[in-house]
Design a protein around this motif. Sequence first.
Motif, PDB file in Angstrom:
ATOM      1  N   PRO A  13       0.810  -1.222   0.000  1.00  0.00           N
ATOM      2  CA  PRO A  13       0.000   0.000   0.000  1.00  0.00           C
ATOM      3  C   PRO A  13       0.841   1.269   0.000  1.00  0.00           C
ATOM      4  CG  PRO A  13      -0.836  -1.586   1.599  1.00  0.00           C
ATOM      5  CD  PRO A  13       0.470  -2.117   1.112  1.00  0.00           C
ATOM      6  N   GLU A  14       1.988   1.256   0.710  1.00  0.00           N
ATOM      7  CA  GLU A  14       2.800   2.464   0.766  1.00  0.00           C
ATOM      8  C   GLU A  14       3.374   2.807  -0.598  1.00  0.00           C
ATOM      9  OE1 GLU A  14       5.472  -1.023   1.898  1.00  0.00           O
ATOM     10  OE2 GLU A  14       3.413  -0.363   2.219  1.00  0.00           O
ATOM     11  N   GLN A  15       3.706   1.790  -1.420  1.00  0.00           N
ATOM     12  CA  GLN A  15       4.201   2.067  -2.768  1.00  0.00           C
ATOM     13  C   GLN A  15       3.079   2.605  -3.645  1.00  0.00           C
ATOM     14  OE1 GLN A  15       6.443  -0.943  -4.749  1.00  0.00           O
ATOM     15  NE2 GLN A  15       7.834  -1.286  -3.040  1.00  0.00           N
ATOM     16  N   GLU A  16       1.896   2.030  -3.519  1.00  0.00           N
ATOM     17  CA  GLU A  16       0.780   2.514  -4.325  1.00  0.00           C
ATOM     18  C   GLU A  16       0.494   3.977  -4.009  1.00  0.00           C
ATOM     19  OE1 GLU A  16      -3.604   1.231  -5.900  1.00  0.00           O
ATOM     20  OE2 GLU A  16      -2.857   0.289  -4.084  1.00  0.00           O
ATOM     21  N   ALA A  17       0.478   4.335  -2.724  1.00  0.00           N
ATOM     22  CA  ALA A  17       0.219   5.715  -2.340  1.00  0.00           C
ATOM     23  C   ALA A  17       1.311   6.649  -2.833  1.00  0.00           C
ATOM     24  CB  ALA A  17       0.082   5.809  -0.817  1.00  0.00           C
ATOM     25  N   LEU A  18       2.554   6.154  -2.837  1.00  0.00           N
ATOM     26  CA  LEU A  18       3.688   6.972  -3.235  1.00  0.00           C
ATOM     27  C   LEU A  18       3.548   7.467  -4.664  1.00  0.00           C
ATOM     28  CD1 LEU A  18       6.553   8.028  -2.560  1.00  0.00           C
ATOM     29  CD2 LEU A  18       7.438   5.825  -3.321  1.00  0.00           C
ATOM     30  N   PHE A  19       3.074   6.612  -5.566  1.00  0.00           N
ATOM     31  CA  PHE A  19       3.042   6.953  -6.983  1.00  0.00           C
ATOM     32  C   PHE A  19       1.676   7.411  -7.487  1.00  0.00           C
ATOM     33  CE2 PHE A  19       6.544   3.845  -6.579  1.00  0.00           C
ATOM     34  CZ  PHE A  19       7.568   4.663  -6.994  1.00  0.00           C
ATOM     35  N   ALA A  20       0.616   7.158  -6.711  1.00  0.00           N
ATOM     36  CA  ALA A  20      -0.727   7.408  -7.217  1.00  0.00           C
ATOM     37  C   ALA A  20      -0.944   8.866  -7.604  1.00  0.00           C
ATOM     38  CB  ALA A  20      -1.762   6.981  -6.173  1.00  0.00           C
ATOM     39  N   SER A  21      -0.542   9.799  -6.722  1.00  0.00           N
ATOM     40  CA  SER A  21      -0.862  11.203  -6.959  1.00  0.00           C
ATOM     41  C   SER A  21      -0.027  11.817  -8.080  1.00  0.00           C
ATOM     42  CB  SER A  21      -0.659  12.006  -5.668  1.00  0.00           C
ATOM     43  OG  SER A  21       0.688  11.922  -5.242  1.00  0.00           O
ATOM     44  N   ALA A  22       1.046  11.143  -8.484  1.00  0.00           N
ATOM     45  CA  ALA A  22       1.964  11.733  -9.465  1.00  0.00           C
ATOM     46  C   ALA A  22       1.767  11.200 -10.870  1.00  0.00           C
ATOM     47  CB  ALA A  22       3.405  11.480  -9.024  1.00  0.00           C
ATOM     48  N   ALA A  23       0.751  10.355 -11.101  1.00  0.00           N
ATOM     49  CA  ALA A  23       0.661   9.645 -12.370  1.00  0.00           C
ATOM     50  C   ALA A  23       0.602  10.586 -13.576  1.00  0.00           C
ATOM     51  CB  ALA A  23      -0.548   8.711 -12.358  1.00  0.00           C
ATOM     52  N   ALA A  24      -0.293  11.567 -13.555  1.00  0.00           N
ATOM     53  CA  ALA A  24      -0.431  12.461 -14.709  1.00  0.00           C
ATOM     54  C   ALA A  24       0.829  13.302 -14.903  1.00  0.00           C
ATOM     55  CB  ALA A  24      -1.650  13.352 -14.532  1.00  0.00           C
ATOM     56  N   THR A  25       1.403  13.780 -13.804  1.00  0.00           N
ATOM     57  CA  THR A  25       2.628  14.572 -13.885  1.00  0.00           C
ATOM     58  C   THR A  25       3.783  13.718 -14.385  1.00  0.00           C
ATOM     59  OG1 THR A  25       1.817  15.827 -11.995  1.00  0.00           O
ATOM     60  CG2 THR A  25       4.105  16.153 -12.604  1.00  0.00           C
ATOM     61  N   TYR A  26       3.827  12.467 -13.943  1.00  0.00           N
ATOM     62  CA  TYR A  26       4.857  11.522 -14.380  1.00  0.00           C
ATOM     63  C   TYR A  26       4.823  11.375 -15.894  1.00  0.00           C
ATOM     64  CZ  TYR A  26       7.736   7.273 -13.775  1.00  0.00           C
ATOM     65  OH  TYR A  26       8.735   6.342 -13.798  1.00  0.00           O
ATOM     66  N   ALA A  27       3.620  11.204 -16.453  1.00  0.00           N
ATOM     67  CA  ALA A  27       3.481  11.026 -17.895  1.00  0.00           C
ATOM     68  C   ALA A  27       4.007  12.244 -18.657  1.00  0.00           C
ATOM     69  CB  ALA A  27       2.019  10.773 -18.247  1.00  0.00           C
ATOM     70  N   ARG A  28       3.911  13.409 -18.042  1.00  0.00           N
ATOM     71  CA  ARG A  28       4.314  14.642 -18.732  1.00  0.00           C
ATOM     72  C   ARG A  28       5.802  14.920 -18.612  1.00  0.00           C
ATOM     73  NH1 ARG A  28       1.739  20.697 -17.632  1.00  0.00           N
ATOM     74  NH2 ARG A  28       3.059  21.807 -19.133  1.00  0.00           N
ATOM     75  N   TYR A  29       6.399  14.636 -17.448  1.00  0.00           N
ATOM     76  CA  TYR A  29       7.736  15.150 -17.179  1.00  0.00           C
ATOM     77  C   TYR A  29       8.837  14.095 -17.120  1.00  0.00           C
ATOM     78  CZ  TYR A  29       5.556  19.625 -16.081  1.00  0.00           C
ATOM     79  OH  TYR A  29       4.865  20.807 -16.155  1.00  0.00           O
ATOM     80  N   ARG A  30       8.522  12.812 -17.017  1.00  0.00           N
ATOM     81  CA  ARG A  30       9.591  11.824 -16.925  1.00  0.00           C
ATOM     82  C   ARG A  30      10.218  11.574 -18.301  1.00  0.00           C
ATOM     83  NH1 ARG A  30      11.007   8.576 -12.382  1.00  0.00           N
ATOM     84  NH2 ARG A  30      10.458   9.890 -10.596  1.00  0.00           N
ATOM     85  N   PRO A  31      11.546  11.554 -18.386  1.00  0.00           N
ATOM     86  CA  PRO A  31      12.193  11.300 -19.680  1.00  0.00           C
ATOM     87  C   PRO A  31      11.886   9.893 -20.180  1.00  0.00           C
ATOM     88  CG  PRO A  31      13.762  12.174 -18.067  1.00  0.00           C
ATOM     89  CD  PRO A  31      12.516  11.828 -17.322  1.00  0.00           C
ATOM     90  N   GLY A  32      11.827   9.749 -21.501  1.00  0.00           N
ATOM     91  CA  GLY A  32      11.608   8.445 -22.101  1.00  0.00           C
ATOM     92  C   GLY A  32      12.899   7.669 -22.254  1.00  0.00           C
ATOM     93  N   LEU A  33      12.837   6.618 -23.077  1.00  0.00           N
ATOM     94  CA  LEU A  33      14.006   5.771 -23.319  1.00  0.00           C
ATOM     95  C   LEU A  33      14.792   6.286 -24.522  1.00  0.00           C
ATOM     96  CD1 LEU A  33      11.898   3.884 -21.790  1.00  0.00           C
ATOM     97  CD2 LEU A  33      13.073   1.985 -22.891  1.00  0.00           C
ATOM     98  N   PRO A  34      16.118   6.187 -24.496  1.00  0.00           N
ATOM     99  CA  PRO A  34      16.902   6.543 -25.677  1.00  0.00           C
ATOM    100  C   PRO A  34      16.556   5.629 -26.854  1.00  0.00           C
ATOM    101  CG  PRO A  34      18.315   6.247 -23.742  1.00  0.00           C
ATOM    102  CD  PRO A  34      16.958   5.743 -23.377  1.00  0.00           C
ATOM    103  N   ASP A  35      16.601   6.174 -28.053  1.00  0.00           N
ATOM    104  CA  ASP A  35      16.262   5.388 -29.241  1.00  0.00           C
ATOM    105  C   ASP A  35      17.153   4.148 -29.364  1.00  0.00           C
ATOM    106  OD1 ASP A  35      14.328   7.230 -29.872  1.00  0.00           O
ATOM    107  OD2 ASP A  35      15.535   8.290 -31.360  1.00  0.00           O
ATOM    108  N   ALA A  36      18.442   4.293 -29.031  1.00  0.00           N
ATOM    109  CA  ALA A  36      19.348   3.152 -29.170  1.00  0.00           C
ATOM    110  C   ALA A  36      18.969   2.022 -28.219  1.00  0.00           C
ATOM    111  CB  ALA A  36      20.785   3.602 -28.906  1.00  0.00           C
ATOM    112  N   ALA A  37      18.500   2.358 -27.030  1.00  0.00           N
ATOM    113  CA  ALA A  37      18.062   1.330 -26.084  1.00  0.00           C
ATOM    114  C   ALA A  37      16.796   0.646 -26.587  1.00  0.00           C
ATOM    115  CB  ALA A  37      17.826   1.950 -24.714  1.00  0.00           C
ATOM    116  N   VAL A  38      15.908   1.410 -27.194  1.00  0.00           N
ATOM    117  CA  VAL A  38      14.684   0.824 -27.750  1.00  0.00           C
ATOM    118  C   VAL A  38      15.034  -0.146 -28.876  1.00  0.00           C
ATOM    119  CG1 VAL A  38      12.485   1.316 -28.897  1.00  0.00           C
ATOM    120  CG2 VAL A  38      13.325   2.842 -27.096  1.00  0.00           C
ATOM    121  N   ARG A  39      15.993   0.223 -29.705  1.00  0.00           N
ATOM    122  CA  ARG A  39      16.410  -0.679 -30.786  1.00  0.00           C
ATOM    123  C   ARG A  39      17.000  -1.964 -30.226  1.00  0.00           C
ATOM    124  NH1 ARG A  39      18.016   4.308 -33.183  1.00  0.00           N
ATOM    125  NH2 ARG A  39      20.182   4.005 -32.470  1.00  0.00           N
ATOM    126  N   LEU A  40      17.751  -1.862 -29.139  1.00  0.00           N
ATOM    127  CA  LEU A  40      18.306  -3.055 -28.502  1.00  0.00           C
ATOM    128  C   LEU A  40      17.190  -3.989 -28.049  1.00  0.00           C
ATOM    129  CD1 LEU A  40      20.752  -4.604 -27.214  1.00  0.00           C
ATOM    130  CD2 LEU A  40      20.304  -3.246 -25.152  1.00  0.00           C
TER     131      LEU A  40
END
Length: 289
Positions: A13-40
């Motif tokens: 439960p503590e992990q769920e609470a930790l990330f629940a409120s940040a979901a929309a912000t996470y989608a906007r601001y967290r960096p994605g994967l490098p293209d080379a890693a995706v190709r791997l």
Amino acid sequence: MTYPYGPLPDLYPEQEALFASAAATYARYRPGLPDAAVRLLADVLRGRPSPVLLDLGTGTGQVPLALLSAGAALTHIEAVDVSRQMLHQASQALHPFLGDCTLTLAHAAADAYEPLATLPGEPDSGPDLITCCRSFHWMNGRAVLEMADRVATPGAAVAIMGDGSLWTHEAGWTRALREMIQQYLGSERRAGARSSYAEPRRSYEEDLADSPFSDVTEHLFPVTRTWMPEEVLGYLRTTSFAAEKLFAERHRAFEDEALALLRAHAVDGALVEEATFRVLLARRPGGAR
């Protein structure tokens, strides 16, 4: 197609609470994967007859979205996370790209995950690739790798990957920002409202060496990111060490002070992060099951 999902046992439960409120912000601001890693990762799936991805700690679905966007011919995705809100964001992001690929959203801790029963007419096969992106440090590594061995197909690969955070990155502006966070929250790195961050007792390499997936190769991808000061504040709201609720009524004061600091360090309005995205790609020795 999306299968229905529901809670599975042994959630944290503590992990769920930790990330629940940040979901929309996470989608906007967290960096994605490098293209080379995706190709791997896409290369791992190439040649598999009906490629299946199991993404543990999927968050907003960055890994499957990157693979689908790169043209990986996935037939099924299992996306697992402790946060329903994160899974909702993942569902919204992935649906436009699924095509004929099916999707299971599983509300579960990674080490407690077990595959859901397949629906009539759907293939009953395990994952060919199991991914943990910026998430393995939250998991019981030994239990996760034991589970991976139970469910993965022969010849499957496990990819543990990440690139640290702005807390761990060493640059003038990140050091100054870290010191400011410590002035507000104390010297220890926070990991949510009730605890401090503890480094894993064992390295990822040690966990893999003691697991069935002991054939490991390391892949390093240099990444240069440019941040606007306001984007850094958005990113901080998604973290366990500088989330809004940690500051309580002082959050507005912190953000005002942090914004002034970041603008003072910016060059032509921007802040540069030189990071290394690391992928540990692990298989069973000799392709054994």
